[in-house]
Design a protein around this motif. Structure first.
Motif, PDB file in Angstrom:
ATOM      1  N   PRO A 162      40.461  38.105  50.577  1.00 50.92           N
ATOM      2  CA  PRO A 162      41.168  37.630  49.442  1.00 50.92           C
ATOM      3  C   PRO A 162      40.650  36.494  48.777  1.00 50.92           C
ATOM      4  CG  PRO A 162      42.493  37.971  51.520  1.00 50.92           C
ATOM      5  CD  PRO A 162      41.086  37.990  51.901  1.00 50.92           C
ATOM      6  N   ARG A 219      40.399  33.319  47.156  1.00 47.68           N
ATOM      7  CA  ARG A 219      41.299  32.112  47.189  1.00 47.68           C
ATOM      8  C   ARG A 219      40.514  30.612  46.508  1.00 47.68           C
ATOM      9  NH1 ARG A 219      44.679  35.216  48.261  1.00 47.68           N
ATOM     10  NH2 ARG A 219      45.617  35.463  50.258  1.00 47.68           N
ATOM     11  N   SER A 241      40.719  26.646  44.840  1.00 46.15           N
ATOM     12  CA  SER A 241      41.491  25.456  44.775  1.00 46.15           C
ATOM     13  C   SER A 241      41.224  24.690  43.112  1.00 46.15           C
ATOM     14  CB  SER A 241      41.375  24.318  45.802  1.00 46.15           C
ATOM     15  OG  SER A 241      41.783  24.719  46.772  1.00 46.15           O
ATOM     16  N   GLU A 268      46.099  25.146  45.982  1.00 51.27           N
ATOM     17  CA  GLU A 268      45.279  26.305  46.359  1.00 51.27           C
ATOM     18  C   GLU A 268      45.812  27.566  45.578  1.00 51.27           C
ATOM     19  OE1 GLU A 268      43.436  28.711  50.000  1.00 51.27           O
ATOM     20  OE2 GLU A 268      45.628  28.202  50.282  1.00 51.27           O
ATOM     21  N   GLN A 269      44.829  28.398  44.905  1.00 50.03           N
ATOM     22  CA  GLN A 269      45.609  29.643  44.195  1.00 50.03           C
ATOM     23  C   GLN A 269      45.314  30.844  45.043  1.00 50.03           C
ATOM     24  OE1 GLN A 269      47.017  29.173  40.953  1.00 50.03           O
ATOM     25  NE2 GLN A 269      47.118  27.163  41.690  1.00 50.03           N
ATOM     26  N   LYS A 270      46.277  31.650  44.937  1.00 55.50           N
ATOM     27  CA  LYS A 270      45.882  32.890  45.881  1.00 55.50           C
ATOM     28  C   LYS A 270      46.232  34.079  44.839  1.00 55.50           C
ATOM     29  CE  LYS A 270      47.555  30.675  49.886  1.00 55.50           C
ATOM     30  NZ  LYS A 270      48.464  30.697  50.972  1.00 55.50           N
TER      31      LYS A 270
END
Length: 57
Positions: free
Chosen positions: A7, A9, A11, A20-22
């Protein structure tokens, strides 16, 4: 596909701390390496959060 990707990920600097962005995106380790060296990461001060590489090391 899940064995060769992770994934995405990263920041970004928020008002008081790193956030943090996901996004719902999976990318390969090579893509992570390419992103680390990209202009957008440098320009906006993004921090890639890849805790371990795909090979498990």
């Amino acid at each position: 596909m899940k064995k060769i990707t992770r994934p995405l990920r990263f920041s970004i600097q928020a008002a008081d701390a790193m956030q943090e962005q996901k996004p719902a995106v999976r990318i390969s380790q090579q893509a992570v390496n390419d992103l680390i060296d990209s202009w957008i990461v440098k320009k906006y001060g993004l921090v890639m959060n890849n805790k371990k590489d795909i090979s498990g090391t």
